[in-house]
Design a protein around this motif. Structure first.
Motif, PDB file in Angstrom:
ATOM      1  N   ALA A   1      35.157  34.587  42.882  1.00 54.18           N
ATOM      2  CA  ALA A   1      34.518  35.903  42.810  1.00 54.18           C
ATOM      3  C   ALA A   1      33.397  35.897  41.777  1.00 54.18           C
ATOM      4  CB  ALA A   1      35.561  36.955  42.431  1.00 54.18           C
ATOM      5  N   ASP A   2      32.450  36.800  41.969  1.00 51.24           N
ATOM      6  CA  ASP A   2      31.360  36.957  41.015  1.00 51.24           C
ATOM      7  C   ASP A   2      31.827  37.705  39.770  1.00 51.24           C
ATOM      8  OD1 ASP A   2      29.614  35.697  42.774  1.00 51.24           O
ATOM      9  OD2 ASP A   2      29.060  37.580  43.740  1.00 51.24           O
ATOM     10  N   PHE A   3      32.810  38.589  39.939  1.00 51.66           N
ATOM     11  CA  PHE A   3      33.322  39.394  38.827  1.00 51.66           C
ATOM     12  C   PHE A   3      34.558  38.743  38.223  1.00 51.66           C
ATOM     13  CE2 PHE A   3      31.757  42.746  41.889  1.00 51.66           C
ATOM     14  CZ  PHE A   3      30.537  42.938  41.257  1.00 51.66           C
ATOM     15  N   GLU A   4      34.825  39.096  36.958  1.00 54.28           N
ATOM     16  CA  GLU A   4      36.082  38.657  36.342  1.00 54.28           C
ATOM     17  C   GLU A   4      37.237  39.292  37.097  1.00 54.28           C
ATOM     18  OE1 GLU A   4      36.793  38.416  32.117  1.00 54.28           O
ATOM     19  OE2 GLU A   4      34.665  38.848  31.788  1.00 54.28           O
ATOM     20  N   GLN A   5      38.359  38.580  37.145  1.00 52.89           N
ATOM     21  CA  GLN A   5      39.553  39.055  37.857  1.00 52.89           C
ATOM     22  C   GLN A   5      40.739  39.012  36.900  1.00 52.89           C
ATOM     23  OE1 GLN A   5      39.389  39.839  41.313  1.00 52.89           O
ATOM     24  NE2 GLN A   5      37.189  39.532  41.082  1.00 52.89           N
TER      25      GLN A   5
ATOM     26  N   GLU B   1      42.918  43.424  39.691  1.00 50.32           N
ATOM     27  CA  GLU B   1      41.755  44.186  39.241  1.00 50.32           C
ATOM     28  C   GLU B   1      40.559  43.263  39.036  1.00 50.32           C
ATOM     29  OE1 GLU B   1      42.939  46.250  35.685  1.00 50.32           O
ATOM     30  OE2 GLU B   1      44.283  47.591  36.774  1.00 50.32           O
ATOM     31  N   HIS B   2      39.373  43.874  39.049  1.00 47.92           N
ATOM     32  CA  HIS B   2      38.131  43.144  38.793  1.00 47.92           C
ATOM     33  C   HIS B   2      37.273  43.950  37.830  1.00 47.92           C
ATOM     34  CE1 HIS B   2      37.134  45.922  42.046  1.00 47.92           C
ATOM     35  NE2 HIS B   2      35.864  45.827  41.658  1.00 47.92           N
ATOM     36  N   LEU B   3      36.325  43.273  37.192  1.00 43.73           N
ATOM     37  CA  LEU B   3      35.453  43.909  36.200  1.00 43.73           C
ATOM     38  C   LEU B   3      34.009  43.838  36.685  1.00 43.73           C
ATOM     39  CD1 LEU B   3      35.210  45.228  33.412  1.00 43.73           C
ATOM     40  CD2 LEU B   3      34.962  42.936  32.444  1.00 43.73           C
ATOM     41  N   PRO B   4      33.542  44.904  37.368  1.00 42.65           N
ATOM     42  CA  PRO B   4      32.143  44.912  37.829  1.00 42.65           C
ATOM     43  C   PRO B   4      31.191  44.933  36.629  1.00 42.65           C
ATOM     44  CG  PRO B   4      33.411  46.687  38.852  1.00 42.65           C
ATOM     45  CD  PRO B   4      34.256  46.102  37.765  1.00 42.65           C
ATOM     46  N   THR B   5      29.988  44.453  36.848  1.00 45.33           N
ATOM     47  CA  THR B   5      28.988  44.415  35.792  1.00 45.33           C
ATOM     48  C   THR B   5      28.762  45.798  35.197  1.00 45.33           C
ATOM     49  OG1 THR B   5      27.923  42.640  37.026  1.00 45.33           O
ATOM     50  CG2 THR B   5      26.630  43.657  35.259  1.00 45.33           C
ATOM     51  N   ALA B   6      28.805  45.885  33.864  1.00 44.98           N
ATOM     52  CA  ALA B   6      28.554  47.111  33.101  1.00 44.98           C
ATOM     53  C   ALA B   6      29.483  48.266  33.490  1.00 44.98           C
ATOM     54  CB  ALA B   6      27.081  47.531  33.241  1.00 44.98           C
ATOM     55  N   ARG B   7      30.727  47.963  33.851  1.00 44.83           N
ATOM     56  CA  ARG B   7      31.693  49.008  34.193  1.00 44.83           C
ATOM     57  C   ARG B   7      33.027  48.682  33.546  1.00 44.83           C
ATOM     58  NH1 ARG B   7      31.664  50.546  40.247  1.00 44.83           N
ATOM     59  NH2 ARG B   7      32.875  52.242  39.415  1.00 44.83           N
ATOM     60  N   THR B   8      34.042  49.451  33.875  1.00 41.35           N
ATOM     61  CA  THR B   8      35.389  49.188  33.380  1.00 41.35           C
ATOM     62  C   THR B   8      36.205  48.513  34.481  1.00 41.35           C
ATOM     63  OG1 THR B   8      36.140  51.358  34.111  1.00 41.35           O
ATOM     64  CG2 THR B   8      35.325  51.203  31.852  1.00 41.35           C
TER      65      THR B   8
END
Length: 171
Positions: A17-21, A54-61
């Motif tokens: 994934a592109d986002f942290e998981q 869960e994932h951490l989208p760029t500049a979000r929670t």
């Protein structure tokens, strides 16, 4: 969010994934976080607990994955396991069931040994239907008030009011 019971080992098996998981376990003893690094492991031993991916989208929670799927329960070497997969967001050109994060849950509860033989239809105990019982009443002596309903041990039960038959229109 999915509910589980008992002792399980959670192991990250895939992160593409592109986002942290991450995997989040919430239970009576608090919240524990398993980072989305393949090979990372978390042991959980609680009577009742939940798991969310869960994932951490760029500049979000942190956000719950849009799609989390429980795989079937499988048995390997006497242990039960289940794969839980997630997809953090839908992207054009990718199938809706695309998986970019997965964890494997392995039950740590000891399998029960087969100490009793399986019951075959011929060995199954036979039962017969039991007719419904009518309420017990104590016998009323001559000239006494109406009988009193009693329980099976002889204690009185509350009286049931009798309805009078309708005799015609009442105004």
């Amino acid at each position: 969010m999915h509910r589980f019971h008992g002792a399980w080992r959670i192991t990250v098996t895939l992160r593409d994934a592109d986002f942290e998981q991450r995997a989040v376990v919430r239970g009576r003893y608090g919240t524990r976080v398993l980072p989305g690094t393949p090979g990372a492991t978390l042991l959980v031993d609680e009577e009742d607990w939940t798991l969310s991916l869960e994932h951490l989208p760029t500049a979000r929670t942190w956000q719950p994955d849009l799609r989390t799927t429980l795989g079937p329960l499988t048995r390997r070497g006497g242990r039960v396991s289940r794969l839980v997969t997630g997809n953090d967001c839908h992207q054009a050109g990718k199938p809706l069931d695309y998986v970019n994060f997965a964890v494997l849950l392995e039950s740590l509860d000891q399998p029960r040994p087969a100490t009793t033989p399986a019951i075959t239809p011929a060995a199954a105990p036979l039962t017969r239907p039991v007719p419904a019982r009518t309420p017990h009443t104590s016998p009323a002596p001559a000239g006494a008030p109406a009988p009193v309903r009693t329980s099976s041990d002889g204690h009185p039960l509350p009286a049931i009011p009798r309805q009078r038959p309708a005799t015609g229109p009442h105004f």
